[in-house]
Design an enzyme around this catalytic site. Structure first.
Site: not given
Ligand code: NAD
Length: 331
Positions: A133, A158
Site C-alpha cells: 500500500s 496497517y
Molecule cells: N482499496 C484500496 O484503496 C487499497 C489501497 C492499498 C492497498 N489495498 C490492499 O488491497 C487489498 C484488497 O483491498 P480491498 O479494498 O479489495 O479490500 P476488501 O476488504 O474488499 O477485500 C479483502 C478481502 O479479503 C478477505 N479477507 C480478509 N481477511 C481474510 C482472512 N483472514 N482470510 C481470508 N480472507 C480474508 C475479506 O473478506 C475481503 O473480502 C488489501 O490487501 C488492501 O490492504 C487496497
C-alpha cells in the site's frame, strides 16, 4: 493453462481481478472468509458476479470459504490444486481500525501472509504478487513517492504490516528463489469499492442529504487509481513474475500520479450528483497521512503500466454504478 490463487477473492479488488483473469482464460482458485469488516452481503454479491463471469467465459473457478490463517486449509488448497502463481490481497485493510486493534492486523496481514509463503515454499510455487500500500510512505516529505524512497516511518499499524509484508516477501525470494512483486496500490476506487472508503461514503452521504465528515481543513490529498487500471497493473505484474528465465524481487507503485485534494474530491462528487454537499469539519485523524502521490515510472518501464482513467471519468462511472446498484434499491 495457468491457474492463479487469489486471496481475498470476494473483496472489492479481488473480485474485479478474478473476473478479468477469467475473461483472459486464466483459471482462478480463491479464498475468502467473508468477514464482517463491512456488509457481508456485498461480498456475497461479488462472489455471485464472479461465478457468473466464470460461467459465461467457461473458465475454471473455485472459491474456498476460509481463513488464510488456517494452515491446514491453505495446505489442502495447495495440495488439491496445481497453482502457478499467487496474488495475496486478503488483509485487514482499514487504516483507522488498525490503531484500535493492532494485534489483529499483525495476525492476519503477517501470519496469514507467512502461511501463504510457506505453502509456496513446500509446493514449489515460484511466482507471487504481494499487495502492499501507498501507506508505507507515511508522511514522506518528498513528492512524488518513489520506490527508492526510504519507507521506515509508517504511521499506522496497517502501514507497518504492509512494510513488514514486503520484507517477509524479500526473505522468501532470497531463501527459496521465488519471483515476487510487491505492489503499492494508491487509493483504489470504482464500482463495488469498500463502503468505508471516502468516495463511496461521500457519494452515499451527498445522495442522502447528510453531512460529510471532512477531517482537517480539506487540504489533505490522495492519488486515486481506478479499479480497471489497478487490475491491469496487477496482471502485468503477475505475468512479469511468472516468467521463468529471471529471478525477480521488485516493488512497484501503482497509482495515478494525480493527487486530488479532499475539498476538490467532494466537489467533483457533488457536481457529478448535481447536489450541494453539506460539510462537517472535524479534526485530523491519527494515522491518516497528509498526501499520497505516486511516481509510477518504474512500473511503466518494467511492466508497461499506464493508468487510463482520470478522476472525473472514474467518479462518473462510480456514481452511475452506485445510483443504479445501491441507492435505487434502498430508496
Ligand atoms: N482499496 C484500496 O484503496 C487499497 C489501497 C492499498 C492497498 N489495498 C490492499 O488491497 C487489498 C484488497 O483491498 P480491498 O479494498 O479489495 O479490500 P476488501 O476488504 O474488499 O477485500 C479483502 C478481502 O479479503 C478477505 N479477507 C480478509 N481477511 C481474510 C482472512 N483472514 N482470510 C481470508 N480472507 C480474508 C475479506 O473478506 C475481503 O473480502 C488489501 O490487501 C488492501 O490492504 C487496497
Amino acid at each position: 493453462m495457468t491457474t492463479i490463487f487469489i486471496t481475498g477473492g470476494a473483496g472489492f479488488i479481488g473480485s474485479h481481478l478474478t473476473q478479468e483473469l477469467l475473461k483472459q482464460g486464466t483459471q482462478v482458485i480463491s479464498i475468502d472468509n467473508f468477514n464482517d469488516y463491512y456488509d457481508q452481503n456485498l461480498k456475497e454479491k461479488n462472489y455471485e458476479l464472479v461465478k457468473q463471469t466464470a460461467k459465461e467465459v467457461n473458465t475454471f473457478y473455485k472459491l474456498y470459504r476460509g481463513d488464510i490463517r488456517d494452515k491446514e486449509l491453505i495446505e489442502k488448497i495447495f495440495a488439491e490444486n496445481k497453482i502457478d502463481g499467487v496474488v495475496s490481497l486478503a488483509a485487514n485493510a482499514g487504516v483507522r481500525p488498525s490503531i484500535e486493534n493492532p494485534s489483529f492486523y499483525v495476525d492476519v496481514n503477517l501470519m496469514g501472509l507467512t502461511n501463504l509463503l510457506e505453502a509456496c515454499r513446500f509446493h514449489d510455487v515460484k511466482s507471487f504478487v504481494f499487495i502492499s500500500s501507498s501507506s508505507v510512505y507515511g508522511n514522506n516529505k518528498k513528492v512524488p513517492f518513489s520506490e527508492k524512497d526510504a519507507v521506515d516511518n509508517p504511521i499506522s499499524p496497517y502501514a507497518a504490516t504492509k512494510k513488514a509484508g514486503e520484507l517477509l516477501c524479500y526473505t522468501y525470494h532470497s531463501l527459496f528463489t521465488m519471483n515476487i512483486a510487491c505492489l503499492r496500490y494508491f487509493t483504489v476506487y470504482g464500482p463495488r469499492q469498500r463502503p468505508d472508503l471516502a468516495i463511496n461514503k461521500f457519494t452515499r452521504l451527498i445522495l442522502e442529504g447528510q453531512p460529510i465528515p471532512m477531517y482537517g481543513d480539506g487540504g489533505t490529498s490522495r492519488d486515486y487509481t481506478y479499479i480497471s487500471d489497478i487490475v491491469t497493473g496487477t496482471i502485468q505484474a503477475l505475468n512479469y513474475v511468472i516468467q521463468k528465465d529471471k529471478l525477480i524481487y521488485d516493488i512497484f507503485n501503482l497509482g495515478g500520479s494525480h493527487p486530488i485534494i479532499l475539498r476538490e474530491l467532494i466537489n467533483i462528487i457533488a457536481q457529478t450528483i448535481k447536489k450541494e454537499p453539506i460539510i462537517q469539519q472535524l479534526p485530523m485523524q491519527p494515522g491518516d497521512v497528509n498526501t499520497t502521490y505516486s511516481d509510477f515510472s518504474h512500473a511503466k518501464k518494467i511492466l508497461n503500466y499506464q493508468p487510463k482513467i482520470e478522476i472525473k471519468e472514474g467518479i462518473a462511472k462510480f456514481v452511475g454504478w452506485y445510483i443504479q446498484e445501491v441507492f435505487s434499491h434502498v430508496n
